[in-house]
Design an enzyme around this catalytic site. Structure first.
Site, PDB file in Angstrom:
ATOM      1  N   HIS A  12      51.284  66.649  35.545  1.00 49.53           N
ATOM      2  CA  HIS A  12      52.445  67.095  34.757  1.00 49.53           C
ATOM      3  C   HIS A  12      53.636  66.222  35.147  1.00 49.53           C
ATOM      4  CE1 HIS A  12      54.961  70.575  32.999  1.00 49.53           C
ATOM      5  NE2 HIS A  12      55.773  69.540  33.187  1.00 49.53           N
ATOM      6  N   HIS A  14      57.190  63.841  33.483  1.00 51.06           N
ATOM      7  CA  HIS A  14      58.041  63.432  32.356  1.00 51.06           C
ATOM      8  C   HIS A  14      58.486  61.991  32.571  1.00 51.06           C
ATOM      9  CE1 HIS A  14      58.523  67.611  30.895  1.00 51.06           C
ATOM     10  NE2 HIS A  14      58.392  67.894  32.177  1.00 51.06           N
ATOM     11  N   LYS A 102      50.486  70.800  24.398  1.00 50.35           N
ATOM     12  CA  LYS A 102      51.456  71.503  25.243  1.00 50.35           C
ATOM     13  C   LYS A 102      52.269  72.480  24.406  1.00 50.35           C
ATOM     14  CE  LYS A 102      54.293  72.278  28.696  1.00 50.35           C
ATOM     15  NZ  LYS A 102      54.525  71.847  30.051  1.00 50.35           N
ATOM     16  N   HIS A 141      53.884  76.049  29.050  1.00 47.57           N
ATOM     17  CA  HIS A 141      55.098  76.357  29.805  1.00 47.57           C
ATOM     18  C   HIS A 141      55.205  77.874  29.712  1.00 47.57           C
ATOM     19  CE1 HIS A 141      59.272  75.526  31.341  1.00 47.57           C
ATOM     20  NE2 HIS A 141      59.287  76.820  31.065  1.00 47.57           N
ATOM     21  N   HIS A 179      53.312  74.633  36.241  1.00 41.41           N
ATOM     22  CA  HIS A 179      54.361  74.875  37.247  1.00 41.41           C
ATOM     23  C   HIS A 179      54.640  76.363  37.493  1.00 41.41           C
ATOM     24  CE1 HIS A 179      56.470  74.987  33.463  1.00 41.41           C
ATOM     25  NE2 HIS A 179      56.685  73.693  33.408  1.00 41.41           N
ATOM     26  N   ASP A 251      55.885  67.842  37.805  1.00 46.27           N
ATOM     27  CA  ASP A 251      56.978  68.168  36.883  1.00 46.27           C
ATOM     28  C   ASP A 251      58.217  67.329  37.209  1.00 46.27           C
ATOM     29  OD1 ASP A 251      58.281  69.273  34.750  1.00 46.27           O
ATOM     30  OD2 ASP A 251      58.721  71.185  35.735  1.00 46.27           O
TER      31      ASP A 251
END
Ligand code: NCD
Ligand code: ZN
Length: 341
Positions: A12, A14, A102, A141, A179, A251
């Site tokens: 995970h 970004h 996602k 999420h 997360h 994350d």
């Protein structure tokens, strides 16, 4: 003293939009230390919604890695599931090599204004079935939208009935609760047969005290926000116990200091020292032997080959820079005990 770790998986991360200044600067931290990383689709202004979007994004990521002389790194691509996603979107994305879809519930985090409400999520039967049919992973999420009168500290626990419904209704769908931050979520993940979870490095250390206990610290603020010491202890136990169901997802989510200060964006930039931070946490728990498992337990979920390369950490103090690429990294200004060689 050296610590030899597998070049495992950050499931995970970004990397941001490929026209942003951060994009070429942040990829290397992950790509040098992991053999693969699951790349989140919530890029702005153009999210990754289709196989074609994911293809273009993958090529841009691989070009940056290549330009920096990095080899042996595979970006695992995701698309965001929105109101407009159809079973055909899923089939096309699967053909393009997308491994996960996602879901961002509406408005719960950075760039989730196109996310799903819980009722709309529960109406998308055909999409979840299409994902199960092709073996695409559903990444959640897991927070109930605030638009549903949700109290923010309760948002993850309030999402668990939706997780249960998905797990039961689509028993062949692989689901990852991303997360996790609460003891309740860990318990559900361990209980539900087709459900897995990622845990970040920062949630193994921070509690809400670090965010709002003293002066407000926008750089310790992420979604889901860190919770109580009891929750943190449950995460520590889950991450370090050698579970097959719980694995690492950093994350890592960079925001410039300016955007943190002006807009209060959620996200912690942990990629530069994530491995060192994990080594500290696992060592403090007396569980260093289980760190390789935490870095690789996600491989079967994403059908990844076993890690053959290794990363060496030496026991050498290093200070985390206060600023990297106009972003304040996780543990900025602190001294870490380990250093990636
Ligand atoms: C992430 C981001 O900045 O894109 N922020 C965060 O606080 N974790 C989005 C997300 O994963 O929630
Ligand atoms: Zn994220």
């Amino acid at each position: 003293m050296n610590l030899l770790l597998p070049r495992g998986h950050d499931l995970h991360v970004h990397f941001r939009s490929y026209d942003s200044k951060l994009f070429p600067n942040v990829i290397g931290y992950t790509a040098r230390r992991f053999s693969s990383a699951l790349v989140m689709p919530n890029t702005s202004p153009n999210p990754i919604l289709t196989g074609a979007d994911a293809d273009a994004y993958r090529h841009a990521i691989l070009k940056v890695a290549d330009d920096q002389g990095i080899t042996g790194f595979t970006p695992l691509m995701t698309i965001q599931i929105t109101e407009s996603t159809t079973p055909k979107t899923i089939a096309d994305a699967h053909t393009s090599g997308v491994v996960a879809g996602k879901v961002y519930p509406l408005g719960v985090t950075t760039n989730s204004g196109n996310g799903l409400t819980i009722p709309s999520l529960m109406r998308k039967h055909d999409v979840w079935q299409a994902m199960a049919d092709v073996g695409m992973v559903l990444c959640l999420h897991g927070e109930r939208p605030f638009s549903a009168n949700e109290f923010c500290l309760q948002a993850e626990v309030s999402f668990l009935p939706t997780l249960q419904w998905l797990s039961k209704t689509f028993c062949l769908l692989k689901i990852v609760m991303e997360h996790v931050t609460t003891a309740e979520a860990v318990e559900e993940v361990l209980r539900l047969p087709n459900v897995y979870a990622t845990i970040t490095a920062h949630h193994l250390r921070l509690t809400l005290n670090d965010v709002i206990g003293g002066n407000l610290d926008p750089h310790a603020f992420c979604k889901p926000v860190a919770k109580t010491p009891e929750d943190r202890n449950a995460l520590l136990l889950a991450a370090t116990c050698g579970s097959d169901k719980i694995f690492f997802g950093s994350d890592s989510a960079p925001h410039t200091i300016e955007s943190k200060h002006l807009s209060g964006c959620a996200g912690i930039f942990s990629a530069p020292h994530a491995l060192e931070c994990l080594a500290e946490v696992f060592e403090d728990e007396g569980k260093l032997d289980n760190l390789p498992k935490f870095l690789t337990a996600g491989a079967p979920v994403y059908n990844l080959p076993a890690s053959t390369e290794t990363i060496t950490l030496e026991r050498k103090e290093q200070e985390v820079p206060k600023v990297l690429h106009q972003v304040r990294p996780y543990r900025a200004g602190e001294t870490l005990r380990w250093k990636v060689v």
